[in-house]
Design a protein around this motif. Structure first.
Motif, PDB file in Angstrom:
ATOM      1  N   GLY A 216     -49.510 -97.665 -16.547  1.00  0.00           N
ATOM      2  CA  GLY A 216     -49.582 -97.743 -15.098  1.00  0.00           C
ATOM      3  C   GLY A 216     -48.859 -96.570 -14.466  1.00  0.00           C
ATOM      4  N   SER A 217     -49.017 -96.451 -13.144  1.00  0.00           N
ATOM      5  CA  SER A 217     -48.372 -95.323 -12.468  1.00  0.00           C
ATOM      6  C   SER A 217     -46.919 -95.618 -12.122  1.00  0.00           C
ATOM      7  N   TRP A 218     -46.550 -96.893 -12.196  1.00  0.00           N
ATOM      8  CA  TRP A 218     -45.170 -97.347 -12.040  1.00  0.00           C
ATOM      9  C   TRP A 218     -44.648 -97.316 -10.608  1.00  0.00           C
ATOM     10  N   GLU A 219     -44.989 -96.277  -9.830  1.00  0.00           N
ATOM     11  CA  GLU A 219     -44.355 -96.174  -8.511  1.00  0.00           C
ATOM     12  C   GLU A 219     -45.011 -97.099  -7.492  1.00  0.00           C
TER      13      GLU A 219
ATOM     14  N   TYR B 234     -48.540-100.306 -10.191  1.00  0.00           N
ATOM     15  CA  TYR B 234     -49.490-100.664 -11.254  1.00  0.00           C
ATOM     16  C   TYR B 234     -48.804-100.586 -12.607  1.00  0.00           C
TER      17      TYR B 234
ATOM     18  N   SER C  85     -38.868 -96.083  -6.148  1.00  0.00           N
ATOM     19  CA  SER C  85     -40.014 -95.992  -5.247  1.00  0.00           C
ATOM     20  C   SER C  85     -40.003 -97.129  -4.216  1.00  0.00           C
TER      21      SER C  85
END
Lengths: 116, 232
Positions: free
Chosen positions: B2-5, B16, B183
């Protein structure tokens, strides 16, 4: 200037003396290697209602000096602030005002009202 | 991966995570929730009445970091504070972890956090990171940097070294949690700036109810890598 004839008499009752704080207290936040600078700033702004500049200055004081005084007032209020900081995951302690012990001592931070 | 942020969307703040990442974070949520129920005087349930007996500090250093002493120089002040507040603090933290867990199990692959839940989620992420840092032996900023370097430039895993594998795993989860938190907090700070009206640059942010998201207002968080986010 004429000298006072006699010392001012203390007319406070025992009850009043007991409810007047003997000395002011402070809440001190300590540095740790985990908490994010942005999060510490957010906690100071949202919990204490500090302006952004003040919150960032105190956050940097924690970061660079290891500690900062974030509020001062009665023991009861400082215990409430300390408990709140622990809820956020910041390490805070209640300290007598004017205690030596590094940067950030003294009556810095936010003046807190008397407890209800 | 996932994009994490976390990013602002019209229906809240969304990060995600793939299934493995979400499972790893949920494992830590469960571990810390169990930790908070441990060593509790009178049993594993929240105290319904204040104990008259002294409450000693937790033996586990990770739990002790979550429930720290409230005085450095006066043990009797710390003990009294602990007696009066520790049960409530455990309940607060367990509740914050439950909010994070709900966000993790509600959607796949989105982790969606409403603005009103964000403070609880940010606090829960802090507690997870504090526990992982303790397990990783992180005491200084240099230790934290070393753990982050292990994640980004650690090289191939030596699968014959179980301790090394475990350490790499914990450090990776810790980094993921740091990105999520940095984030999320960036968005929370933008929200404060909006409310206070002290962010004149913020009015060109994207529309929707998540206004103020990623525009110029994020000065408290920008300029820093979210991966090895700066600690205070």
């Amino acid at each position: 200037m004429p000298a006072l004839a006699s010392p001012i008499e203390d007319t406070r009752t025992d009850e009043e003396v007991r409810t007047i704080p003997a000395r002011p207290w402070t809440t001190v936040v300590w540095n740790d290697p985990v908490n994010l600078m942005s999060y510490v700033t957010w906690v100071f702004r949202s919990y204490f209602g500090m302006a952004r500049d003040k919150a960032e200055r105190l956050m940097m004081q924690v970061h660079t000096q290891g500690r900062a005084t974030v509020s001062h007032g009665s023991l009861e209020q400082m215990e409430a602030d300390t408990q709140a900081m622990h809820g956020f995951g910041l390490w805070a302690t209640v300290e007598p005002a004017g205690d030596a012990g590094g940067g950030g001592g003294g009556a810095g931070g936010t003046r807190r009202g008397e407890p209800r | 991966m996932g994009s994490w942020e976390f990013v602002p969307t019209s229906s809240g703040w969304v990060a995600y995570l793939d299934a493995a990442e979400r499972a790893a974070v949920l494992d830590v949520v469960e571990d810390v929730t169990e930790l908070l129920a441990a060593e509790e005087p009178g049993g594993p349930w929240p105290q319904v009445q204040l104990s008259e007996d002294p409450v000693t500090a937790p033996a586990d250093p990770a739990l002790r970091r979550l429930l720290p002493d409230a005085s450095r120089g006066a043990p009797e002040v710390a003990a009294e504070f602990r007696r009066l507040t520790e049960g409530e603090l455990r309940t607060t933290k367990t509740g914050q972890l439950a909010v994070l867990r709900s966000a993790l199990v509600a959607g796949t692959p989105e982790v969606r956090v409403a603005r009103t839940d964000a403070p609880a989620v940010a606090a829960a992420l802090t507690d997870l990171r504090l526990v992982l840092a303790e397990r990783l032996g992180i005491r200084t900023e240099a230790d934290a940097d070393a753990a982050y370097r292990l994640v980004v430039e650690g090289g191939p895993l030596d699968v014959t070294d179980p301790d090394g594998v475990a350490r790499r795993f914990l450090a990776t989860v810790s980094t993921l949690l740091g990105v999520l938190q940095e984030s999320l907090v960036g968005l929370m700070l933008d929200g404060l700036a909006d409310a206070a009206g002290d962010d004149p640059a913020g009015d060109d942010a994207a529309g929707g109810d998540a206004a103020g998201g990623d525009a110029a207002g994020g000065d408290a968080a920008d300029g820093r890598s979210a991966g090895r986010a700066s600690s205070a």
